[in-house]
Design a protein around this motif. Structure first.
Motif, PDB file in Angstrom:
ATOM      1  N   GLY A   1     -29.337  69.172  23.327  1.00  0.00           N
ATOM      2  CA  GLY A   1     -28.840  69.307  24.685  1.00  0.00           C
ATOM      3  C   GLY A   1     -29.543  68.368  25.643  1.00  0.00           C
ATOM      4  N   ASN A   2     -30.849  68.272  25.527  1.00  0.00           N
ATOM      5  CA  ASN A   2     -31.635  67.401  26.402  1.00  0.00           C
ATOM      6  C   ASN A   2     -31.977  66.073  25.739  1.00  0.00           C
ATOM      7  N   GLY A   3     -31.339  65.781  24.610  1.00  0.00           N
ATOM      8  CA  GLY A   3     -31.582  64.511  23.949  1.00  0.00           C
ATOM      9  C   GLY A   3     -32.950  64.406  23.317  1.00  0.00           C
ATOM     10  N   PHE A   4     -33.592  65.555  23.082  1.00  0.00           N
ATOM     11  CA  PHE A   4     -34.931  65.615  22.483  1.00  0.00           C
ATOM     12  C   PHE A   4     -35.994  64.989  23.383  1.00  0.00           C
ATOM     13  N   PHE A   5     -35.734  64.945  24.686  1.00  0.00           N
ATOM     14  CA  PHE A   5     -36.734  64.491  25.638  1.00  0.00           C
ATOM     15  C   PHE A   5     -37.608  65.668  26.063  1.00  0.00           C
ATOM     16  N   ARG A   6     -38.765  65.344  26.620  1.00  0.00           N
ATOM     17  CA  ARG A   6     -39.734  66.356  27.013  1.00  0.00           C
ATOM     18  C   ARG A   6     -39.382  66.980  28.357  1.00  0.00           C
TER      19      ARG A   6
ATOM     20  N   ARG B   1     -28.022  71.784  30.349  1.00  0.00           N
ATOM     21  CA  ARG B   1     -27.221  71.552  29.141  1.00  0.00           C
ATOM     22  C   ARG B   1     -27.137  70.073  28.791  1.00  0.00           C
ATOM     23  N   TRP B   2     -27.736  69.218  29.605  1.00  0.00           N
ATOM     24  CA  TRP B   2     -27.724  67.770  29.383  1.00  0.00           C
ATOM     25  C   TRP B   2     -29.100  67.249  29.750  1.00  0.00           C
ATOM     26  N   TYR B   3     -29.304  65.947  29.690  1.00  0.00           N
ATOM     27  CA  TYR B   3     -30.599  65.388  30.068  1.00  0.00           C
ATOM     28  C   TYR B   3     -30.814  65.565  31.565  1.00  0.00           C
TER      29      TYR B   3
ATOM     30  N   TRP C   1     -18.870  57.425  31.956  1.00  0.00           N
ATOM     31  CA  TRP C   1     -20.097  56.675  31.643  1.00  0.00           C
ATOM     32  C   TRP C   1     -20.909  57.492  30.668  1.00  0.00           C
ATOM     33  N   ASP C   2     -21.372  56.875  29.608  1.00  0.00           N
ATOM     34  CA  ASP C   2     -22.178  57.593  28.627  1.00  0.00           C
ATOM     35  C   ASP C   2     -23.464  58.079  29.285  1.00  0.00           C
ATOM     36  N   TYR C   3     -24.044  59.111  28.721  1.00  0.00           N
ATOM     37  CA  TYR C   3     -25.203  59.734  29.358  1.00  0.00           C
ATOM     38  C   TYR C   3     -26.144  60.299  28.307  1.00  0.00           C
ATOM     39  N   LEU C   4     -27.382  60.535  28.725  1.00  0.00           N
ATOM     40  CA  LEU C   4     -28.391  61.118  27.860  1.00  0.00           C
ATOM     41  C   LEU C   4     -28.198  62.622  27.787  1.00  0.00           C
ATOM     42  N   GLY C   5     -28.474  63.179  26.603  1.00  0.00           N
ATOM     43  CA  GLY C   5     -28.289  64.601  26.394  1.00  0.00           C
ATOM     44  C   GLY C   5     -26.912  64.919  25.851  1.00  0.00           C
ATOM     45  N   GLU C   6     -26.661  66.208  25.601  1.00  0.00           N
ATOM     46  CA  GLU C   6     -25.452  66.638  24.885  1.00  0.00           C
ATOM     47  C   GLU C   6     -25.219  65.688  23.716  1.00  0.00           C
TER      48      GLU C   6
ATOM     49  N   ALA D   1     -27.840  60.414  23.058  1.00  0.00           N
ATOM     50  CA  ALA D   1     -26.774  60.278  24.041  1.00  0.00           C
ATOM     51  C   ALA D   1     -25.506  60.959  23.564  1.00  0.00           C
ATOM     52  N   ALA D   2     -24.641  61.281  24.517  1.00  0.00           N
ATOM     53  CA  ALA D   2     -23.380  61.961  24.196  1.00  0.00           C
ATOM     54  C   ALA D   2     -22.441  61.047  23.427  1.00  0.00           C
ATOM     55  N   TYR D   3     -22.410  59.759  23.782  1.00  0.00           N
ATOM     56  CA  TYR D   3     -21.579  58.741  23.151  1.00  0.00           C
ATOM     57  C   TYR D   3     -20.097  59.066  23.287  1.00  0.00           C
ATOM     58  N   CYS D   4     -19.710  59.393  24.527  1.00  0.00           N
ATOM     59  CA  CYS D   4     -18.299  59.679  24.775  1.00  0.00           C
ATOM     60  C   CYS D   4     -17.808  58.993  26.041  1.00  0.00           C
ATOM     61  N   GLY D   5     -18.559  58.028  26.554  1.00  0.00           N
ATOM     62  CA  GLY D   5     -18.189  57.403  27.805  1.00  0.00           C
ATOM     63  C   GLY D   5     -17.325  56.167  27.648  1.00  0.00           C
TER      64      GLY D   5
END
Length: 824
Positions: A54-59, A138-140, A553-558, A582-586
């Motif tokens: 969900g958070n792209g494995f970021f801290r 639910r996202w970055y 636009w693609d985004y971090l998370g999900e 990244a979501a990779y849907c943009g």
């Protein structure tokens, strides 16, 4: 009121900075920083992070910032505030060790009245603690003070922050009436007589309208005053001609200016009805929309003017005329860019109301803080002509509950009381609205439906991940969403707003025209692959005013919601494991390069006549392509497939023509009718041969356009170019250096995945560096990255000194490339 950027000389610390931490050994200073700052993007990602995909494995963690500052002696009898434009999240502010205020919402701007806490005979200290619970989104989300901070200094008699509101209340041929509302706050004693002045100035500096209003101000008061000014032959703002006036509001006492506010404002007329749909300045406008999250790829969530301008400009060039902030109030920088470039905005309040979607999101605070946060949202947006509607929520489950749905009325009523010049919508996911009835409905729907086992194995309980369910249920979802139960359950929620926002409910577009003849609908969130069908309906039926694809636009998370899996079967969860980030849907990838679907979309909108070629990945030719609802194709624009010479490949051509002919190296492969499999698309099977691939489109036997891709040579060089010749030396903005792997003739080689290292000399820093690869293990603070589809990007920022910045890129077997940027 004097407004000063307060971004310099902050110190970033890990941990919460509590007295107990200090007692147990003190706190380590991480580093001195200049805001905006995203702490999360600076940390190593970890596959074990609690936020996971969900958070792209970021801290996500608790952090804090400190700053020392002094105030001039002439500020002693002034009012002092701090504005935080965005702190994620749960910000607690302390001034000189005293608690001064807080704001739980991570996306809203907020103000701290510092007047009684500051001192003038010695240094002041400020501490901002950021308590970021895990998981909180639910996202970055990013973390920290990621937007600007402003120091605001005002006379005892002053205009309230965001207290000047302009609205075009009557626009007709040759004249516009502008309503000006100014909120004056007086924290002093005694009665005073002032003059409230309002001016509107055109682009050439000419005053085109003004008014002077005498006002008696009583002590310790806060009142709003209304003026009406008239502009003759106004220049109107719209997406094609985004003309901006400058407004100036002044408080005068005798000949002294006590306070003044300036800003920009656009004159435009909005109309909404079922006969024409949405009209701007009398012209019907169909919203060619896309949703965007708030991160900027390689720089995380840190917001800069150039990053905002770049994003809006790229979307405008791709054919978009509207964006939806999903799911949070948009930043000031993005609003300013939308005003200047001509981009319509649906600004959204929140992703949650009183029910949380993850454990520590805004749902834990909304019931106590909604009025504060909605007020700040509206006041921030008020003078921006780009904003045409407010969304009070996204996929809110309370909308199907007759008691909790009343939150929608509260929100809509509050917004209308603050701003009656725009429309209100609510972006509903009807499945989520009827989640408490899902078990019975699914059982009923499955009982008589062919392929009824499609939904087996899913958990329809309250904690089921709604997007994952949608991805797997397919036709079952349409049955549930289109049901009378779903319609009845959401009638009250939709009745509360001016425009009904449908998330993934296109199956209701036509039936609801008959059932609810007064309902105006916007596709507030739609599957990208459905535009060919959706847009035909929007152009035909006025009650449908537009489409907002997920996502522009693609985004971090999900992480991985648009990822394609090959062979076998797709599991229940569409999220992808580490290292996917990244979501990779943009339509645009993480660095803003257009993906093929954006050209298909541009053709459907009628904005592009030339065909467009894209090629499916040959390594997966013949494999089953397991798509999520947010993916349409794995095709990329490339005719460089080293190692696949003589092997089969599928070519996609997008066009609005009747037929298209494909050739490889001058030899015709085939001529096909367009749209047999998918509208505006033709598919060809051929064999990869390096050289040239060309598509020629025909309608009524005549050529309407052509497209060509040339194979780049294998030997490539590094091409680097800055999109700005100058950047501010004070670190208030950035520029991007675009890096491409090209052959000697300048042709991009998407297959050249060279590892490239960046270094910098002079008064600048590399704020972020990397590619659009959605699954790269590299960090954006690394100085070495592998090109993805032949491309990389570096974000460059000043360091406080003026001079020439030299950015150098080196890669194995390539001559180094240098870019020079002036810090001024």
């Amino acid at each position: 009121m004097k407004k000063i950027k307060f971004n310099h000389n902050w110190v970033f610390h890990e941990g919460g900075g509590s007295s107990l931490e200090a007692l147990l050994g003190g706190e380590a200073v991480t580093k001195e920083i200049t805001l905006p700052h995203d702490a999360s993007v600076e940390k190593e990602r970890n596959p074990q992070e609690p936020g996971g995909s969900g958070n792209g494995f970021f801290r996500e963690e608790t952090i804090h910032y400190t700053k020392e500052f002094t105030l001039e002696a002439d500020c002693r009898d002034k009012n002092i505030w701090l504005e935080f434009e965005g702190v994620y999240q749960n910000a607690f502010v302390y001034i000189n060790n005293s608690y001064a205020g807080k704001c739980p919402y991570g996306y809203g701007n907020f103000y701290i009245d510092a007047t009684k806490y500051v001192q003038f005979d010695k240094k002041n200290t400020i501490k901002v603690i950021v308590k970021n619970g895990v998981p909180s989104g639910r996202w970055y989300t990013g973390g920290g003070i990621y937007r600007d901070v402003n120091l605001m200094i005002g006379d005892r008699m002053h205009l309230a922050a965001d207290g000047a509101h302009l609205a075009a209340v009557d626009v007709e041929e040759g004249q516009a009436a502008i309503r000006v509302e100014s909120t004056i706050e007086y924290t002093g004693t005694g009665t005073r007589d002032i003059i409230l002045c309002a001016q509107l100035v055109d682009g050439e500096g000419k005053v085109v309208a003004q008014d002077h209003m005498p006002v008696t101000i009583q002590e310790h008061s806060k009142e709003t005053y209304r003026q009406r000014i008239y502009v003759e032959n106004p220049r109107l703002w719209d997406v094609d001609s985004p003309y901006l006036y400058c407004y100036r509001i002044s408080l005068m006492e005798a000949d002294e200016v006590l306070d003044e506010e300036e800003g920009t404002f656009g004159i435009r007329k909005l109309q909404l009805d079922t006969k024409y749909g949405l009209r701007i300045n009398g012209k019907v406008v169909n919203l060619r929309g896309g949703c965007i999250h708030h991160d900027n790829g390689v720089t995380g969530t840190a917001e800069f003017p150039h990053a905002a301008w770049f994003r809006v400009k790229k979307l405008k060039e791709a054919g978009y005329n509207a964006i939806r902030s999903s799911h949070y109030p948009m930043s000031r920088r993005l609003l300013e860019a939308c005003d200047r470039i001509g981009m319509l905005v649906m600004d959204e309040f929140a992703d949650v109301w009183t029910s949380t979607k993850v454990d520590f999101d805004y749902g834990t605070h909304m019931a106590q803080w909604w009025e504060h946060d909605v007020t700040n949202l509206v006041n921030k947006d008020y003078n921006h002509p780009c904003v045409i509607m407010y969304s009070i929520g996204n996929e809110i489950p309370e909308t199907g509950n007759k008691f909790d749905v009343q939150w929608g009325k509260k929100l809509a009523d509050k917004i209308r009381s603050l701003d009656d010049s725009r429309y209100v919508t609510n972006s509903l996911n009807l499945m989520l609205s009827i989640m408490d009835r899902m078990g019975d409905m699914m059982a009923s729907a499955q009982a008589g439906a062919p392929g009824a086992d499609a939904g087996q194995g899913t958990d329809a309980g309250e904690n089921a991940e709604i997007n994952s369910m949608m991805s797997n249920m397919g036709d079952m979802m349409d049955k549930l969403v289109s049901s009378e139960i779903a319609g009845k359950a959401t009638e009250e929620a939709f009745a509360q707003v001016d425009i009904a926002g449908y998330n993934y409910a296109t199956c209701r577009y036509l039936p609801d025209k008959e059932t609810y003849p007064n309902r105006i609908i916007v596709g507030s969130e739609t599957y990208p692959k459905d535009l060919d069908v959706n847009w035909e309906l929007i152009e035909k039926y006025p009650h449908l005013i537009g489409d907002f694809s997920w996502t522009a636009w693609d985004y971090l998370g999900e992480a991985g919601i648009g990822k394609i899996n090959y062979g076998g079967t797709q599991g229940f969860s569409f999220y992808a494991p580490y290292p996917q980030k990244a979501a990779y849907c943009g339509d645009m990838n993480l660095i803003g390069d257009r993906r093929p679907i954006s050209y298909w979309r541009e053709i459907i909108w009628g904005l592009r006549k030339a065909p467009y070629i894209a090629v499916q990945l040959p390594e997966h030719h013949g494999d089953v392509h397991n798509m999520t609802n947010w993916s349409m194709t794995d095709a990329v624009r490339s005719w460089n497939w080293k190692g696949y010479e003589g092997k089969p490949v599928t070519v996609e051509v997008y066009t609005d023509a009747e037929e298209v002919e494909l050739s490889v190296n001058g030899k015709v492969v085939e001529k096909k009718k367009v749209g047999k499999i998918k509208k505006y698309m033709a598919f060809f099977e051929t064999v990869y041969e390096p050289g040239t691939i060309e598509a020629v489109a025909f309608s009524e036997g005549r050529e309407t356009g052509r497209d060509v891709i040339v194979s780049a040579k294998e030997q490539v060089k590094i091409a680097a170019v800055s999109d700005m010749a100058q950047i501010p030396a004070d670190a208030s903005d950035i520029c991007y250096v675009e890096v491409s792997m090209v052959d000697e003739e300048g042709n991009l080689n998407p297959g050249a995945d060279k590892v490239v290292t960046v270094s910098i000399d002079g008064p600048g820093v590399v704020l972020g560096y990397g590619s659009a690869d959605p699954a790269s293990v590299e960090n954006y603070f690394d100085k070495t990255a592998k090109a993805y589809e032949g491309r990389l990007r570096a974000a460059i920022r000043g360091n406080g000194q003026k001079g020439t910045i030299t950015v150098t890129f080196t890669g194995d077997g390539c001559k180094e490339a240098k870019v020079r940027i002036e810090a001024v």
